[in-house]
Design a protein around this motif. Sequence first.
Motif, short mmCIF file in Angstrom:
data_model
loop_
_atom_site.label_atom_id
_atom_site.label_comp_id
_atom_site.label_asym_id
_atom_site.label_seq_id
_atom_site.Cartn_x
_atom_site.Cartn_y
_atom_site.Cartn_z
N VAL A 192 0.91 -1.20 0.05
CA VAL A 192 -0.21 0.06 -0.07
C VAL A 192 0.89 1.37 0.01
O VAL A 192 1.96 1.19 0.10
CB VAL A 192 -0.68 -0.07 1.24
CG1 VAL A 192 -0.12 0.03 2.44
CG2 VAL A 192 -2.02 0.98 0.93
N VAL A 193 0.25 2.32 -0.58
CA VAL A 193 1.32 3.74 -0.42
C VAL A 193 0.26 4.66 0.59
O VAL A 193 -1.04 4.78 0.39
CB VAL A 193 1.11 4.45 -1.78
CG1 VAL A 193 1.99 5.78 -1.59
CG2 VAL A 193 1.73 3.43 -2.68
N ALA A 194 1.10 4.93 1.60
CA ALA A 194 0.31 5.69 2.75
C ALA A 194 0.83 7.16 2.81
O ALA A 194 1.95 7.50 2.39
CB ALA A 194 0.99 5.38 4.17
N TYR A 195 -0.14 8.30 2.60
CA TYR A 195 0.15 9.61 2.61
C TYR A 195 -0.09 10.24 3.85
O TYR A 195 -1.13 9.76 4.55
CB TYR A 195 -0.45 10.40 1.25
CG TYR A 195 -1.94 9.81 1.21
CD1 TYR A 195 -2.78 10.74 2.05
CD2 TYR A 195 -2.51 8.87 0.86
CE1 TYR A 195 -4.32 10.42 1.91
CE2 TYR A 195 -3.87 8.66 0.54
CZ TYR A 195 -4.66 9.62 1.42
OH TYR A 195 -6.23 9.34 1.10
N GLY A 230 -5.47 0.88 -3.30
CA GLY A 230 -4.04 0.77 -2.94
C GLY A 230 -3.52 1.66 -2.28
O GLY A 230 -2.15 1.53 -2.15
N THR A 231 -4.03 2.86 -1.66
CA THR A 231 -3.59 3.92 -1.13
C THR A 231 -4.40 4.11 0.33
O THR A 231 -5.50 3.46 0.54
CB THR A 231 -3.83 5.21 -1.99
OG1 THR A 231 -5.22 5.39 -1.98
CG2 THR A 231 -3.13 5.01 -3.20
N VAL A 232 -3.94 4.66 1.14
CA VAL A 232 -4.20 5.00 2.49
C VAL A 232 -3.75 6.28 3.22
O VAL A 232 -2.64 6.62 3.15
CB VAL A 232 -4.23 3.57 3.62
CG1 VAL A 232 -2.84 3.59 3.92
CG2 VAL A 232 -5.11 3.82 4.70
N ASN A 233 -4.88 6.86 3.68
CA ASN A 233 -4.19 8.22 4.71
C ASN A 233 -3.57 7.48 5.99
O ASN A 233 -4.42 6.60 6.72
CB ASN A 233 -5.44 8.89 4.99
CG ASN A 233 -5.13 9.90 6.04
OD1 ASN A 233 -5.38 9.96 7.30
ND2 ASN A 233 -4.26 10.97 5.66
N GLY A 234 -2.36 7.86 6.13
CA GLY A 234 -1.61 7.35 7.42
C GLY A 234 -2.25 7.03 8.78
O GLY A 234 -2.42 6.11 9.41
N ALA A 235 -2.94 8.24 8.90
CA ALA A 235 -3.70 8.25 10.29
C ALA A 235 -4.95 7.49 10.47
O ALA A 235 -5.39 6.96 11.37
CB ALA A 235 -4.05 9.83 10.61
N SER A 236 -5.50 7.44 9.06
CA SER A 236 -6.71 6.40 9.07
C SER A 236 -6.28 4.69 9.14
O SER A 236 -7.31 3.92 9.48
CB SER A 236 -7.55 6.64 7.94
OG SER A 236 -6.97 6.28 6.94
N TRP A 237 -5.13 4.70 9.05
CA TRP A 237 -4.65 3.23 9.07
C TRP A 237 -4.32 2.88 10.59
O TRP A 237 -4.74 2.00 11.18
CB TRP A 237 -3.53 2.93 7.99
CG TRP A 237 -2.79 1.61 8.12
CD1 TRP A 237 -3.24 0.55 8.66
CD2 TRP A 237 -1.75 1.24 7.40
NE1 TRP A 237 -2.57 -0.44 8.52
CE2 TRP A 237 -1.60 -0.03 7.75
CE3 TRP A 237 -0.73 2.07 6.83
CZ2 TRP A 237 -0.41 -0.74 7.16
CZ3 TRP A 237 0.23 1.44 6.26
CH2 TRP A 237 0.55 -0.09 6.57
N HIS A 238 -3.33 3.89 11.25
CA HIS A 238 -2.63 3.64 12.44
C HIS A 238 -2.02 5.17 12.69
O HIS A 238 -1.25 5.33 11.83
CB HIS A 238 -1.82 2.53 12.90
CG HIS A 238 -0.70 2.03 12.28
ND1 HIS A 238 -0.72 1.34 10.85
CD2 HIS A 238 0.39 2.54 11.97
CE1 HIS A 238 0.47 1.43 10.21
NE2 HIS A 238 1.57 2.30 11.09
N THR A 239 -2.33 5.64 13.74
CA THR A 239 -1.67 6.96 14.22
C THR A 239 -0.03 6.66 14.63
O THR A 239 0.18 5.67 15.21
CB THR A 239 -2.32 7.54 15.25
OG1 THR A 239 -1.61 8.95 15.57
CG2 THR A 239 -2.01 6.79 16.56
N VAL A 240 0.71 7.76 14.01
CA VAL A 240 2.01 7.54 14.29
C VAL A 240 2.48 8.95 14.62
O VAL A 240 2.25 9.92 13.55
CB VAL A 240 2.94 7.14 13.27
CG1 VAL A 240 4.46 7.17 13.34
CG2 VAL A 240 2.72 5.73 12.85
N ALA A 241 3.07 9.26 15.61
CA ALA A 241 3.41 10.74 16.22
C ALA A 241 4.93 10.68 15.70
O ALA A 241 5.69 9.94 15.95
CB ALA A 241 3.20 10.89 17.50
#
Length: 759
Positions: A525-528, A583-594
């Motif tokens: 996947v590509v995360a933005y 095949g893409t995902v918003n990073g925060a909607s997948w799992h949050t990373v600070a």
Amino acid sequence: MARRGAAALALALALAPLAVVLAALRAQGAALQAPDPHAQETWSREPYYARREPRPEPFPPPLPAGTGAGGREPSPAEPRPPQKATKPKKAPGTDRLAPQTPPPGKNSNRKGVRTKSSEKAASDDHGIPVAHDDVREGCPPLGLETLKITDFQLHASTSKRYGLGAHRGRLNIQAGINENDFYDGAWCAGRNDLHQWIEVDARRLTKFTGVITQGRNSLWLSDWVTSYKVMVSNDSHTWVTVKNGSGDMIFEGNSEKEIPVLNELPVPMVARYIRINPQSWFDNGSICMRMEILGCPLPDPNNYYHRRNEMTTTDDLDFKHHNYKEMRQLMKVVNEMCPNITRIYNIGKSHQGLKLYAVEISDHPGEHEVGEPEFHYIAGAHGNEVLGRELMLLLMQFLCQEYLAGNARIVRLVEETRIHILPSLNPDGYEKAYEGGSELGGWSLGRWTHDGIDINNNFPDLNTLLWEAEDRQNIPRKVPNHYIAIPEWFLSENATVAVETRAVIAWMEKIPFVLGGNLQGGELVVAYPYDMVRSMWKTQEHSPTPDDHVFRWLAYSYASTHRLMTDARRRVCHTEDFQKEDGTVNGASWHTVAGSLNDFSYLHTNCFELSIYVGCDKYPHESELPEEWENNRESLIVFMEQVHRGIKGMVRDSHGKGIPNAVISVEGVNHDIRTASDGDYWRLLNPGEYVVTAKAEGFTSSTKNCMVGYDMGATHCDFTLSKTNLARIREIMEKFGKQPISLPARRLKLRGRKRRQRG
């Protein structure tokens, strides 16, 4: 034209030496110890059905005690444990060399856990006769972890529920957050007895050589198999058990749930099906396991199913895993073959003192050309996610070869872009993973830096600073919407910040990157950005940036040109199905990373950064690298080309001099960028018409309408700013050694004088 003519002239001279040098490099890695009668056969990159090799008999029945081949009792020697490859020696070979022989895994220096069951059986006087050439065959994984083996090829006697079915019994598969759902972390039998099994249908005759097992991936439960039998079959009805002399052989299983254990079969077994039959399991647990099977498909011209799904490549590249020394040698080879367009430099050192090498690919390496955008790829932030690292090494070879060959697309990309490739950001972690090997390294060995830091979320949290300022309505006066300063605590020596992280920050502050991708593994996947949720106490929440429409396009440009990412028929890697967003995902909607690199890059620099997860298997077998290269090659190039979308130009003063740090604002997009030191800028935008404003301290602002088309190539949008009256006065007075008069301060001074006179 002269440059292209020189490249064409160098083609005939350079292409042949490239193969020679790469062959010599492979020869260095293929220098092995003295021949041993029990050494494994040399692994060839030829298709299995094209090889000429002796075919072992399909699961031969056990021979009576005291008999062997030719009526003599065999006395095979005990197989040796995996050994580390000898140090490379210079071998100036001119022929293309086959890769060195891999043991039953991915590396030539595998050091993982393996049991002694196979050694005991092989040394048993009553064991099955073993030809010396067949004691240790170097067969690759069938592909349970890489999903080459489909769910329909996995079967089990029983299962606790669907989420613990046979299709979940794949090596290194990860469970979902809620384990009582469709996505659990193993196959678990419905009952705990000796009649349970899980089997693999290879769909063709295969020479099975080994089994790798793990326990169940779970935060709460401890389930693993401590011993098992192995059986093979040609029809899934009649089964033959691997023997230990005259009795069934019992293989030692796992002693905990995460560390993989390899058991090699004492004799390669030829069959279509292989079955694992648990014999004992952890006292307080259940029959649960994940596994991988090692096997070589046998020649079978009539097996059209296998042929139809094979992937080959015509690119003449170095498809092998490279340790630190080999990586450095390969980079040097590329630089020597393309000295006019490449430069090797380092951005710092790792915790263990290994240099963080990068390769620059440009028609004028070593200098920033005004108007030419800067692009970067970063790989290996997690040391055990090595597919990205190898893709970067393949990419730099490919760009060099294609440039010399006159590939118009690559020539244009190299001449119009300054490309930076950093293949290994965490070399310390990679060396750990390389020592363990992939199947036996598990899911996390080598992930962190030597001092235990996860680089991927080790950057300063600028999101919180921005969002708190927005809530207090301090934007843009006290906190800008871009170029947010790094907090002082992060810069202190006592801060828990990896030296690798500091090196990347300094690198990104020095070079005006426009677009970048960091390659990771374990997913497809590509995360933005944003990668961090905006709402407190949430772990998943869609958190778009002001440039969400641009990021979505950038992510889709990679995913849509990848061979598998947007394939709706493909199986999910672990628990997440990303097909709803192609095949893409918003990073925060997948799992949050600070503190992610993506968020830091967007808020602190001009660079738009995305995370590209290039494969379910973090550390694929060398035999998988050609196919993975084909999966990603077009995507890697297309993504680089996106740096030329949007607008670009110069911001100059009335004398034609470039203005550094001028702010470029786009109406309706609450995120600005700044010009580089020469006054040039690049602003990524989707096709459309935009109102763009350029402003700088001491200058009057200027606004223009800029049109972005659908064709590749950024639209030129230049600005000329004139100095304000106050700036001109200050400039004149400074020229004559006088300070400019501050009118408000002068008025206050006059008022105070009048008050004193009245008093």
